[in-house]
Write an enzyme that holds these catalytic residues in place. Structure first.
Site, short mmCIF file in Angstrom:
data_model
loop_
_atom_site.label_atom_id
_atom_site.label_comp_id
_atom_site.label_asym_id
_atom_site.label_seq_id
_atom_site.Cartn_x
_atom_site.Cartn_y
_atom_site.Cartn_z
N CYS A 119 34.22 -20.91 19.38
CA CYS A 119 33.69 -21.38 18.02
C CYS A 119 32.22 -21.20 17.61
O CYS A 119 31.47 -20.55 18.27
CB CYS A 119 34.12 -22.81 17.76
SG CYS A 119 34.28 -23.20 16.05
N LYS B 91 6.36 -4.19 25.87
CA LYS B 91 6.67 -4.14 24.44
C LYS B 91 7.87 -5.02 24.10
O LYS B 91 8.88 -4.53 23.62
CB LYS B 91 6.92 -2.70 23.98
CG LYS B 91 7.85 -1.92 24.88
CD LYS B 91 8.12 -0.52 24.35
CE LYS B 91 8.83 0.29 25.39
NZ LYS B 91 9.12 1.64 24.99
N MET C 98 1.58 2.34 31.14
CA MET C 98 1.23 1.64 32.39
C MET C 98 0.75 0.21 32.20
O MET C 98 0.09 -0.34 33.07
CB MET C 98 0.19 2.43 33.20
CG MET C 98 0.70 3.72 33.80
SD MET C 98 2.28 3.60 34.65
CE MET C 98 1.86 2.67 36.10
N ASN D 258 24.10 -21.17 11.58
CA ASN D 258 24.19 -20.41 12.82
C ASN D 258 23.07 -19.41 12.77
O ASN D 258 23.09 -18.49 11.96
CB ASN D 258 25.56 -19.72 12.90
CG ASN D 258 25.65 -18.78 14.09
OD1 ASN D 258 24.84 -18.85 15.01
ND2 ASN D 258 26.64 -17.91 14.07
N GLY D 259 22.08 -19.60 13.57
CA GLY D 259 20.96 -18.68 13.54
C GLY D 259 19.68 -19.35 13.92
O GLY D 259 19.66 -20.33 14.66
N GLU E 31 16.77 1.92 32.05
CA GLU E 31 17.77 1.97 30.99
C GLU E 31 18.35 3.36 30.76
O GLU E 31 19.12 3.55 29.84
CB GLU E 31 17.18 1.43 29.70
CG GLU E 31 16.08 2.27 29.11
CD GLU E 31 15.70 1.79 27.71
OE1 GLU E 31 16.59 1.74 26.86
OE2 GLU E 31 14.53 1.46 27.50
#
Lengths: 491, 1508
Positions: free
Chosen positions: B22, B963, B503, B256-257, B917
């Site tokens: 929900c 970042k 770096m 919702n948020g 990644e």
């Protein structure tokens, strides 16, 4: 940074020397500097490192902002490059000629390629500045009224004088010799650093800026230190480490065995027009010359001997010959201990390593005629003589170039009763000696070293003296600190 | 085919079953018919969304659940009758719901306040009713704060003729009651709260899990409890500790948020208070409302939102109007009507957006509806049945209806509103609502007569010109450095881009620096992670806005204000001309006042005096009706220095806010100091409306004249470029927090201060976090004067150049860095030679800086040495090293050689390396070069079933230290053949990582992804990587509640291959803070034993590890130091591909120079462990576990004399949190992932023959929305055996009916087919890697499949191969980051095919906005029947073409034929019947990059063929 891919595109290019045959005919400088276009390319090779080792403790002694001036040169911003250079180095015209460039040994590009030709870039910037008239006397805006005496006009003394003068103090430099410059003037051969065109040029500029030079004034001998102390608000001792290392083996008293400096200083004086009496003069002409000591001073002896027309020249060294590339225990970025033929050696001399001089051979007239030598082998705990390797070196003139032990203890140091450290250098806290208001800098304080380190000593000492005199944080640039730092008075 | 038995319906109520189903939703009867059935359905809906909520350490402690209904009149009459209360007719009585503290004294106090206030306001109290509750199933923690629930009945007085006035009166009463209760000194009264007080609606809520709601409140089960609507909410909290009042719904809405701009919104609301005048409220009533206008202390962002919605609604606007004002859609849209744009612009002049991801369901008893913010990142699906039952929820299928009963299935699109009018009994479309409100007044006329564009103002003053003579002095005075010119300004002026760096950051924290540091640098940017998504400001620029307005805002309640004018600024950065225009403004009574923010340099303390004067002057000016206040640093000179612009700006802004006059003026800053993006971001974030950085302009011109700027760039161009770059930079800073508009960013204070005293912060930066204390005005003055004294020296000095800076790279005479030449040399040399002695020299340099050269927070700490033990008793080095991991560095950012060395070394040690990644070459799987940690980042490069099953840990990268909140980009030239293969993309084609994971917009989404990945490899640990910032602790608690096995807290300073300098330097915080916060929060929540806590970020030595352990980490990551050992010398040129030691480069020539060795890395790790072991022995710890969290062994160093650092207080860092008995300070209890209950277990059984013997199977199954991640575990099981190859097509074939839960078909490998008859939710086909998915509506439906939604948002995200056929509408972000799947679909929503790099997508109908943004590969084909779709395509990176080649045409045709075959689409048949005509209407969307590469490709291939 120069060009992003410059280091991949361009090769290192070195300055070139006039041909040996030509250059040994005179005492003038014989390098052909790189042209402007080439210098720009050399600047482009700089990688603008995130951590530039060139100005680390392994690199430049005055922490020149090397990446910045390389970049500016690449971009054609010569005047800005000049300003940058001058902000850290008082005498780039000296170091651009004679510095062994530890910066290049520490250059990151040197890890797996030829380092950037930093020295040539420095040389190009400063010579351009002179040519363009940017090197103008910097006369201080206002004077503090404080007076400083500097004893010794070598690179440390000159740098200190230059800095303190900028800060508005009145500076007098005392020099025992006839001419200003110390080792710059008397030690380094003219063909490497021109006395009139380069050294005197700079001295004149400093005079115009207001620095007073007093020559033939041997402080501690013919000028009383105590008087100076009274007359001046501070005293800086930059007397150098002029005590040469001797070779006390038998027949050391033979004639024609001299310390290198005696020979070199005569050579340089002669270039400036002085002459010496027959009995005092040391000449190599038509002699078999043996230089003991394989360092730069030895090399300088070789170069002068060749120009004087020596019959033969032999340079011997106790230590083994350095390897052609870095040893494992001498990794980058440490100063590379590798064998490189000096320009003087290139001009013609024999060399031998692992040679121990056992005793001098004296002929009937009391002249030296040779040296009994033996080859040695180095082990972990020192060396052993190699059995059966004894040999005789014929010699008519022996020059001892084995380094320096420290400052002359008589005169100055004795009169002031200064404390010394275990290496007989003047002991200091910061740059302050054990006597109030008396400071020491240069080889006299840190021992025999490079010109660039002497300049740094002069600069850092000046900063401390400035704070001593003005009782507030100095606004002179220092090697490590920044003007933008929060400062509290040292000591 | 045997149907699979679904869990019994009552299984949903069975705590043994999954705790998931929900979020937010509602059920209503469209015709307004009240019934108990609606209430029942509402509760059922709520319970089916339980998986979106969270449970704490105790399984029965939820974050909150609740329901809001119409007033159940019949029920109330029944229960009051029993109490002897006589209710008047409906609308003449109101019911207040009260949480009354259980403590008797407090309870009596609260109730008597209630009665007094109500009576004072002229309402008659009819009586109290104690609401029956049953707390039997509540967790102890929840019971501890449980209140009594009371209903208060009040009567509408005769004089209130309309019900709405009664409602308003009760509102005033409730506000005033809360104010008085808050003031009460009696202990326990703080638990008092009134969930609702109304005549028409009522709420029942509490800190419950969904299924507890009907158990707890018996009322809800009463057949007489009737309503035509039920709004429900199940809460997953991370950002606040759960509490009763914060359960939702509130009075008007459920949300919702996340409201990212909350702090700014609150301040702006406060600033407006004194301007508020209303015909509907008396002055006296307003006075009663103000103090508790915003429930700031106790509230969550959602409750504050509700407060303001309530206020504005009761003050006279209709509820939909209020929501349009507060959550406006993006109005740059070309397709939007001019009237609506004018409506938005009008409201923009006095109400900033409440920005952040928001799906809001709202009701006032008559209207019920929902709205989505402009980014539309929360799913909202709705359906309507024949019986007029309307259901809206975060998921499809949460309430089941027979397919034939459905008449409508839809979804809410970004910026849209969905509204049902129960009185009129109809659904009002978004268009109709917006037309209604936008044409209710002639907004366009108003705008055209009241708006002044800045550039249209007359220039009646001289414009200041650059002064090259004094520029150096002034630059110095404002702290400019050589780096500012070269690194910051030059690229901006040349290319309109902010410089990239690499770096990470190893420079000293501002407060530890010896130098004068720009005051801005003490403020660190916050960023979104997990709880809300960052935005991609480049690819999704359409939602971003830099437009702002200056001028009096007037009275918020007044519907239209005739008198006021305003000036529109299209950018917050003003040129000199623009500034002078503004300074000379002379329109109506617009006046500008310049105030110098200068102080005397000669007198100590004069900065404070000057600041006080500036603030006073500003206040006076505003009171004198100046509408533009210009704070100026012009005039800096020998005797005058400037107050730091940020300080002056914030001080003035906050003062005016406090005085309630801030909205009467625009605040403009004319600053010589501001130059880089972070400066502008902080100035705006602390209240500046516009900034004129005159000295930056002058500097650029000066550089231009010195030829340091590209020759072809004119002055104007350079300035324009610079302003553009700043604009882009500000977008980036805003978007990393998920904020879209500068108006809501202004004053939003999205920063944390590090090293600033709370005294300074409280006074001038109120409510900004500063947790360690630090500098105050004295130091700030000194810092300013240092720069001034270099610029205007009283002595002779030689400085003829700017300072070196040394912030961005190590420079002699510059800022301090951790990595110095000496440190690098010793580290490399020690690991090369294997000399621990040399290592110790290195460690000494790092650990014990001389002369107070502090760089990091940990350098200020010391161990308290007690009870040393013999080192032999301490855990062995071999055991300690297994706790090491390498940081995520992708193959692509570093070379193959460097990447493999790390993996091999870590494997040899029994530690873990991290793929990063970029995926991993499958050749490495199963070898000693296989990275144990496989990372899953937003780009999903190479994330396949095979990749995941070959991991021991799967790390979800939420943020990266260098970042955080940003995406990344790998330029095409870095994508060589091997990298292309590893990342499943086309060599030569650039790759973009989106800022957010498009399947994580919130914590419940993260929970879903964790579940997905656990299904994808049940043997792997799941880890979530976060970056340190304030609040990371609560996020970590959320992550623990989301069942992650590991949470990694990264420092802000970690390395990077490429990142904007602003982010490297200014975003995020040191790990010490984040780690300590995470550990403390986890301990406090009783969650610490559930999760492994890991940290990284510039960890250098064993001492660093010891401190990390004592602060709470049991595992550690190293990255930069490992690279240095591989030979990295911190060139900081990774982004340029020129790494001279072959590490961060793909250049063959440079890679040949790589010289790193496995043994060296092993030495490093062992040395660090050895040093750590020595510390352990010193402190008396035998094992790491004993040591974790023992902050008592740490203290602040004695005798810190550093002029700034001495003001720091580290006690919060070293706070020891009480550990519950059931908890441990390190991970000791495995998470319950509940995958053993997943449907897939059954599927695996059914497919056994196929998996074991490749024998095809075909089975039927039934689906419900609670069946999440269907097919993934099955795929994993199969992949373990067959790797990437999988099985032959259709070997495993499931025919399913029903609603597929989230992540249906995720990571499904080749050979598996799912045919679904029904519909599906979000993340369908996520990471599809070879499988086949078919989805079509039930055969017996009566609605048109082409007009109804069948599929949720973000389908096929990160798919790498496979096929899919979807008959029906799909949601937003279809095929985002698809890199190889071939998909056919009827129609899709916004942002389709974003960042796509491969595959084919055929869309046979409509597309939403911003199609193909950032698409660099693959091809999309859109059937554009009416030639209306072209302008919805973002053509930055793609060309639109026609299909010309037969081969291509045939290819598409066969895809459509298959589509027809599988789905039976009628439309497909029609298209195929006249294929030639169809072809002419197909737009081919061809990425430019891809086309270029494809053009070369045949040649490359031929060559290979020849050589083969």
């Amino acid at each position: 940074m120069g060009k992003v891919t410059g280091f991949k595109e361009f090769e290192r290019k070195n300055i070139s020397y006039a041909p040996v045959k030509e250059r040994i005919k005179h005492y003038d400088e014989f390098i052909t500097p790189l042209n402007k276009k080439e210098i720009v390319k050399q600047g482009a090779r700089c990688m603008d490192c995130g951590v530039p080792f060139c100005h680390s403790s392994y690199g430049c002694g005055v922490a020149n902002l090397i990446p910045r001036f390389n970049d500016l040169v690449y971009k054609g911003e010569w005047e800005a490059a000049f300003r940058t250079l001058m902000s850290t180095n008082n005498f780039p015209e000296f170091t651009g000629r004679i510095c062994p460039a530890p910066c290049e040994g520490a250059c990151v590009l040197g890890i797996n390629d030829n380092p950037v030709n930093i020295k040539s870039i420095e040389y190009a910037i400063i010579e351009k500045a002179y040519k363009k008239g940017w090197m103008k006397p910097q006369i201080p805006k206002n004077k503090t009224g404080k007076k400083v005496a500097i004893v010794g006009s070598g690179p440390a003394g000159l740098a200190a004088a230059n800095q303190l003068n900028k800060a508005g103090h009145s500076v007098s430099v005392y020099e025992r010799d006839k001419r200003i410059g110390g080792l710059l003037r008397y030690g380094i051969p003219n063909f490497k650093l021109d006395k009139k065109k380069v050294v005197q040029r700079r001295v004149n500029l400093m005079k115009e800026e207001g620095v007073e030079f007093i020559t033939n004034a041997h402080v501690g001998v013919d000028v009383s230190v105590k008087k100076l102390q009274k007359k001046y608000d501070a005293l800086i001792l930059c007397g150098g480490a002029s005590e040469p290392r001797d070779l006390p083996i038998s027949n050391r008293d033979a004639k024609n065995i001299h310390f290198a400096m005696e020979f070199l200083s005569q050579c340089n004086s002669k270039v400036e027009g002085e002459s010496f009496s027959k009995e005092d003069e040391i000449v190599a002409t038509n002699k078999r010359v043996v230089v003991i000591g394989g360092g730069d001073t030895g090399s300088d002896c070789v170069g002068n001997s060749i120009r004087q027309g020596a019959k033969s020249i032999m340079q011997i060294e106790l230590m083994p010959k350095a390897p052609p590339i870095r040893d494992a225990n001498n990794p980058w970025p440490l100063f590379p201990r590798i064998f490189k033929l000096s320009s003087s050696q290139e001009e013609g001399c024999d060399m031998d390593f692992n040679v121990l001089s056992k005793d001098f051979i004296k002929d009937a007239d009391g002249n030296v005629s040779g040296i009994n030598c033996v080859k040695i082998k180095w082990g972990e705990k020192g060396f052993d003589e190699v059995e059966g390797s004894e040999f005789v070196l014929k010699a008519d003139l022996v020059l001892l170039a084995m380094g320096f032990l420290g400052p002359q203890q008589s005169g100055l140091i004795a009169e002031l009763d200064l404390e010394s450290d275990e290496r007989s250098n003047v002991k200091t806290r910061g740059f302050a000696t054990s006597k109030e208001g008396v400071f020491a800098a240069g080889d006299m304080r840190r021992g025999q070293s490079l010109v660039v380190w002497a300049i740094n000593e002069g600069r850092e000492c000046a900063l401390e003296v400035d704070e001593y005199l003005s009782k507030k944080p100095s606004m002179l640039n220092s090697k490590d600190g920044s003007l933008y730092e929060y400062k509290v008075l040292k000591n | 085919m045997k149907p699979i038995c679904l869990p019994r319906k009552e299984g949903l109520y069975d705590p043994e079953f999954e705790h998931d189903a929900c979020g937010v939703g509602f059920v209503a009867h469209l015709k307004g018919e009240k019934s108990h059935d609606i209430v029942k359905k509402g509760i059922e809906l709520l319970i089916n969304l339980e998986h979106r909520g969270a449970v704490g350490a105790e399984k029965n402690a939820g974050d909150g659940a609740g329901i809001l209904t119409q007033m159940p009149d019949r029920f109330m009459r029944k229960v009051t009758k029993e109490l002897g209360i006589e209710l008047p007719e409906f609308s003449h009585y109101g019911v207040g719901v009260a949480f009354v503290p259980r403590d008797v004294n407090a309870g009596v106090e609260c109730q008597s306040i209630v009665v007094n206030v109500v009576e004072e306001l002229g309402l008659e109290v009819l009586g109290w009713r104690k609401v029956p509750t049953d707390n039997e199933t509540l967790a102890e923690r929840v019971k501890a704060v449980e209140p009594y629930v009371y209903h208060l009945f009040v009567k509408r007085p005769e004089n209130l003729t309309d019900a709405q006035s009664f409602e308003r009166k009760m509102y005033v009463a409730r506000k005033h009651i809360q104010t008085l209760v808050t003031k009460s000194k009696i202990a326990g009264t703080e638990y008092f709260y009134m969930p609702s007080m109304s005549y028409k609606t009522i709420s029942y809520k509490g800190q419950l899990i969904t299924e507890q709601l009907p158990q707890y409140f018996a009322d809800l089960n009463d057949e007489d409890f009737e309503s035509a609507l039920a709004l429900v909410h199940s809460r997953f909290s991370t950002n606040t500790f759960p509490s009763w009042p914060l359960a939702q719904p509130f009075r008007y809405l459920a949300h919702n948020g996340e409201i990212n701009t909350l702090r700014g919104n609150i301040n702006w609301m406060r600033a407006r208070e004194s301007m508020l005048k209303s015909e509907l409220f008396t002055e006296d009533e307003l006075d009663k409302i103000y103090p508790y206008l915003i429930n700031e202390q106790k509230g969550s962002d959602s409750s504050v939102l509700d407060n303001v919605v309530e206020l504005l609604t009761l003050a006279g606007r209709e509820l939909p109007h209020v929501l349009m004002m507060m959550i406006p859609s993006a109005w740059k849209d070309e397709e939007m009507s001019e009237d609506l744009k004018a409506f938005y612009e009008y409201h923009a002049t006095f109400m900033e957006p409440w920005d952040g991801p928001a799906s809001v369901a709202f009701t006032d008893g008559k209207f019920i509806g929902a709205t989505l913010d402009r980014n539309g990142l929360r799913p909202s699906r709705y359906s309507l049945t024949k019986d007029n039952i309307l259901v809206m929820a975060s998921e499809q299928g949460a309430l089941e209806f027979p397919p034939e009963d459905i008449v409508l299935k839809g979804r809410l699109q970004p910026g849209q509103m969905f509204l049902a009018d129960l009185d009129e009994g109809r659904i009002i479309s978004d268009d109709e609502i917006k037309t209604k409100f936008s044409t209710a007044f002639a907004y366009r006329d108003w705008i055209s007569s009241h708006k002044i564009n800045l550039d249209d103002l007359v220039l009646n003053r001289e414009v200041k010109q650059p002064n090259h003579k004094t520029i150096l002095q002034r630059q110095k005075c404002h702290g400019y450095t050589q780096e500012d010119l070269k690194i910051i300004l030059t690229p901006m002026a040349n290319e309109a881009y902010e410089a990239t760096g690499s770096m990470g950051n190893d420079a000293a924290l501002s407060v530890l620096s010896n130098r004068s540091v720009n005051f801005y640098n003490y403020f660190h940017q916050l960023f979104a992670q997990v709880t809300n998504p960052p935005i991609d400001p480049i690819r999704e620029e359409s939602v971003m806005s830099l437009t702002s307005y200056i001028g009096e805002q007037g009275n918020l309640f007044q519907k239209v204000d005739e008198s006021r004018k305003f000036i529109k600024l299209s950018s917050p950065i003003l040129t000199n001309i623009q500034l002078e225009k503004l300074r000379g403004v002379n329109e109506l009574d617009f006046k500008a006042k310049s105030i110098k923010i200068l102080f005397d340099v000669d007198k100590k303390g004069s900065m404070q005096i000057a600041l006080d004067e500036v603030v006073k002057e500003a206040e006076d000016a505003v009171n004198d009706k100046y509408q533009v206040i210009i704070l100026s640093t012009r005039g800096v000179g020998k005797k005058k220095a400037a107050i730091p612009t940020l300080l002056a700006t914030s001080a003035v802004h906050q003062h005016l806010v406090k005085k309630g006059i801030r909205t009467n003026c625009g605040l403009v800053v004319e600053s010589g100091e501001a130059r880089e993006i972070h400066h502008f971001a902080t100035l705006i974030g602390y209240g500046a409306n516009a900034i004129n950085p005159y000295l930056a302009f002058e500097t650029i011109e000066d550089m231009r004249q010195r030829k340091l700027i590209n020759e072809d760039i004119t002055h104007d161009k350079a300035v324009e470029n610079y302003i553009t770059a700043i604009g882009k930079g500000i977008f980036k800073v805003m978007s990393k927090m998920g904020i879209s508009t500068i108006r809501s960013y202004t004053g939003a204070q999205i920063f944390e201060a590090v090293g600033v005293s709370s005294q300074l912060i409280d006074k001038y930066f109120t409510k900004t976090a500063t947790r360690l204390e630090g500098i105050s005005m004295d130091e700030l003055e000194i810092e300013t004067l240092i720069c001034h004294s270099v610029a205007y020296p009283r002595e002779n000095i030689e400085s003829n150049d700017l300072g070196v800076g040394g912030e961005y790279a190590y420079r002699q005479r510059g800022e301090k860095h951790l990595f110095t030449p000496e440190v690098i040399f010793l580290l490399q040399n020690s690991t090369k030679t294997g000399s621990y002695e040399t290592y110790k020299q290195y460690a000494k340099l790092v650990n014990s800086p001389e002369n107070e050269e502090y760089i990091t927070l940990r350098s200020l700490l010391d161990f308290t040495k007690q009870n040393p033990i013999d080192i032999d008793e301490v855990e062995s080095i071999e055991s300690i090293v297994t706790r090491f991991a390498t940081g995520a560095m992708s193959y692509g950012s570093i070379s193959k050689e460097a990447h493999t060395t790390l993996a091999v070394a870590m494997n040899m040690l029994g530690a873990k390396s991290n793929t990063g990644e970029g995926g991993e070459d499958k050749e490495r799987f199963g070898t000693d070069a296989n990275s144990k940690i496989k990372q899953v980042a937003s780009g999903r490069f190479g994330v396949t079933a095979n990749y995941l099953v070959n991991s021991q840990e799967i790390q979800i990268k939420m943020a990266q230290g260098a970042k955080p909140g940003e995406g990344g980009q790998l330029p095409g030239h870095k994508v060589d053949e091997v990298i292309g293969k590893t990342r499943h993309s086309t060599p030569g084609v650039g790759l973009i990582s989106p800022p957010p994971h498009h399947d994580i917009y919130s914590i419940e989404d993260l929970k879903q992804l964790i579940f997905d990945l656990k299904n994808a490899n049940k043997y792997a640990r799941i880890s979530v990587k976060l970056v340190s910032e304030v609040g990371v602790g609560t996020i970590a608690a959320g992550v623990a509640k989301a069942h992650s096995d590991v949470v990694l807290i990264s420092g802000y300073d970690g390395g990077t291959g490429a990142s904007p300098q602003t982010s490297i330097k200014h975003a995020g915080l040191p790990w010490e803070l984040g780690l300590a916060e995470a550990h403390q929060t986890l301990v406090k929540n009783g969650l610490r034993s559930r999760i492994v806590l890991q940290t990284d970020g510039q960890l250098r030595t064993g001492r660093d590890l010891a401190i990390a352990t004592l602060l709470g980490a049991e595992e550690w990551g190293i990255a930069t130091s490992a690279l240095v050992v591989e030979g990295c010398i911190m060139m900081r040129k990774c982004h340029l591909n020129t790494c001279p030691v072959g590490i961060a480069t793909q250049d063959e020539e440079l890679r040949a120079k790589y010289n790193g060795k496995v043994e060296h890395i092993i030495n490093l790790v062992k040395f660090m462990a050895k040093e750590l072991r020595e510390v352990m022995a010193d402190l008396g710890f035998r094992t790491i576990n004993e040591m974790v969290g023992r902050v008592d062994k740490l203290k602040t160093k004695d005798n810190i004399n550093h002029w700034k650092a001495k003001h720091l207080k580290l006690d919060k860092l070293l706070h020891k949190m009480h550990l519950r008995q059931s908890d441990t300070s390190y991970q000791s209890i495995p998470q319950e992932h509940d995958i053993d209950k997943a449907l897939d277990n059954r599927l695996i059984e059914l497919a056994k023959e196929a998996i074991d013997n490749k024998k095809p199977i075909k089975e039927s199954i039934k689906l419900r929305n609670i069946n999440r991640t269907v097919g993934t575990m099955l795929s994993a099981e199969m992949t373990r055996k067959y790797a990437d190859d999988g099985l032959d097509e259709d070997t495993i074939y499931f025919k399913a009916t029903g609603s597929g839960g989230q992540s249906f078909g995720a990571f499904v490998n080749s050979g598996i087919t799912f045919e679904v008859e029904g519909d599906a939710n979000d993340y369908f086909g996520k990471g599809l890697c070879g499988g086949k998915l078919i989805l079509y509506p039930p055969k017996n439906i009566t609605y048109n499949p082409n007009e109804n939604v069948i599929l949720g948002n973000v389908s096929f995200y990160g798919a790498t191969s496979g096929k899919a056929y979807i008959y029906g509408l799909a949601g937003e972000r279809f095929c985002v980051r698809n890199s190889g799947a071939n998909v056919v679909v009827s129609a899709i929503g916004d942002h389709g095919c974003e960042y796509m790099t491969g595959g084919r997508v055929v869309i046979l109908g409509e597309i939403g906005k911003n199609f193909a943004a950032g698409m660099s590969g693959g091809i999309a084909y859109i059937y554009d029947e009416n030639s209306t779709l072209k302008n919805r395509i973002n053509s930055q990176m793609v060309d639109l073409e026609l299909i010309e080649e037969k081969k291509e045409s045939d290819e598409i045709k066969s895809m459509v034929e298959e589509y027809l075959k599988y789905t039976g689409s009628k439309e497909a048949k029609t298209l195929l019947d006249d294929w030639d005509a169809t072809l002419l209407k197909i737009i081919k969307v061809m990425p430019k990059d891809y086309k270029r590469v494809l053009a070369n490709k045949p040649r490359v291939k031929d060559e290979q063929d020849v050589s083969a």
